[in-house]
Design an enzyme around this catalytic site. Structure first.
Site, mmCIF file in Angstrom:
data_model
loop_
_atom_site.group_PDB
_atom_site.id
_atom_site.type_symbol
_atom_site.label_atom_id
_atom_site.label_comp_id
_atom_site.label_asym_id
_atom_site.label_seq_id
_atom_site.Cartn_x
_atom_site.Cartn_y
_atom_site.Cartn_z
ATOM 1 C CG ASN A 183 1.076 -4.076 13.327
ATOM 2 O OD1 ASN A 183 1.419 -3.201 14.119
ATOM 3 N ND2 ASN A 183 0.326 -3.832 12.260
ATOM 4 C CB CYS A 185 -1.957 14.863 -18.173
ATOM 5 S SG CYS A 185 -2.692 16.398 -18.750
ATOM 6 C CD GLN A 208 -2.392 -1.257 2.781
ATOM 7 O OE1 GLN A 208 -3.358 -0.602 3.119
ATOM 8 N NE2 GLN A 208 -1.786 -2.092 3.607
ATOM 9 C CB CYS A 224 0.572 18.024 -19.235
ATOM 10 S SG CYS A 224 0.605 16.751 -20.518
ATOM 11 C CG HIS A 228 -2.870 2.731 -1.781
ATOM 12 N ND1 HIS A 228 -2.816 2.642 -0.411
ATOM 13 C CD2 HIS A 228 -4.045 2.149 -2.140
ATOM 14 C CE1 HIS A 228 -3.908 2.027 0.036
ATOM 15 N NE2 HIS A 228 -4.654 1.720 -0.990
#
Ligand code: OAD
Ligand code: ZN
Length: 242
Positions: free
Chosen positions: A213, A128, A102, A147, A120
């Site tokens: 974790n 653009c 992610q 752009c 992600h």
């Protein structure tokens, strides 16, 4: 983290036939990349809804780019840590098949992982707002980049709140989730969909889920093993047992 749990995890990994890893901001914490939630979480100081949404960009592109440019500057100074490099080593040795991340920090690739799905997006990628141009920045943005093809505003090519994930990337992700017999879930709060449900798909398909974790998450109750500790310490310790 007791040594019995570590050897149990090492055994599951070495017996796995198709191993994947799902990673989140916690794997980059030891590289000093800010996480999103928790202590020092980025969203504490910045309101995500004001920065990471299409409407925020439409309203104030300068502010959104200022935030991205700040994050690009931070990440440019960060280096992959031992958690990233352990995963890269496992890929090279044929132990690990794919990383689904992610994170937009690019640290898995910089550590040497090649099989990486960035669900992600990538902090340095741009697209653009008007035409189909896609590009990359090699230094933090200065103002709102334009752009090169049509002169319109470029935006970061990352997924914002309210946007769907890239269809091709998702097809590959689901194929990996269905194929995996073991999935390592490393450093994610498991709160943001759809990534939070990826480990459930692995379980539904009969695979095992091992969570790494520093704290418990909503996933902890359903995983096969919860390994408490920093990923930069637990992963190398497991590596030494393989
Ligand atoms: P979070 O910041 O929500 O969660 C980070 C997780 O890492 C927490 O569960 C921490 O306990 C854990 N953690 C912290 N340090 C760790 C360490 N050294 N070792 C292991 N774990 C550690 O980050 P994500 O779950 O990645 O999305 O957040 C998911 C998404 O929310 C992000 O990708 C971003 C954000 O909105 C988008 O920008 C689209
Ligand atoms: Zn354009």
């Amino acid at each position: 983290m007791d040594s019995e749990t570590l050897s149990h995890v090492a055994q599951i990994i070495s017996e796995s036939e198709y191993l994947i890893a799902l990673t989140g901001a916690g794997i980059s914490k030891e590289s000093n990349v800010p996480t999103f939630r928790g202590e020092d979480g980025m969203w504490r100081n910045y309101n995500a809804m004001e920065l990471a949404t299409p409407s925020a960009f439409a309203r104030n592109p300068e502010l959104v780019w200022e935030w991205y440019s700040w994050r690009q500057g931070l990440i440019a100074e960060c280096k992959p840590n031992r958690a990233h490099s352990t995963l890269a080593k496992w890929e090279e040795r044929g132990i690990l098949n794919y990383v689904i991340t992610q994170n937009v920090d690019g640290l898995h690739r910089r550590a040497g992982s090649a099989n990486v799905l960035e669900v992600h997006g990538d902090l340095w990628a741009t697209k653009c707002t008007e035409c189909s141009h896609h590009g990359r920045l090699d230094a933090p943005a200065d103002g709102v980049p334009k752009c090169p093809e049509c002169g319109s505003k470029l935006r970061p090519d990352v997924v914002w709140f309210g946007e769907s994930l890239d269809r091709d990337v998702m097809m590959s992700v689901y194929a990996e989730l269905e194929r995996a017999d073991v999935c390592l879930v490393i450093g994610t709060s498991a709160l943001v969909q759809p990534a939070a449900s990826f480990p459930l798909i692995v379980k539904q398909c009969g695979g095992k889920v091992l969570e790494f974790n520093v704290e418990e998450t909503p996933l902890s109750r359903i995983v096969d093993v919860h390994l408490s500790g920093r990923a930069g310490e637990t992963l190398p310790r497991i590596d030494s047992l393989l």
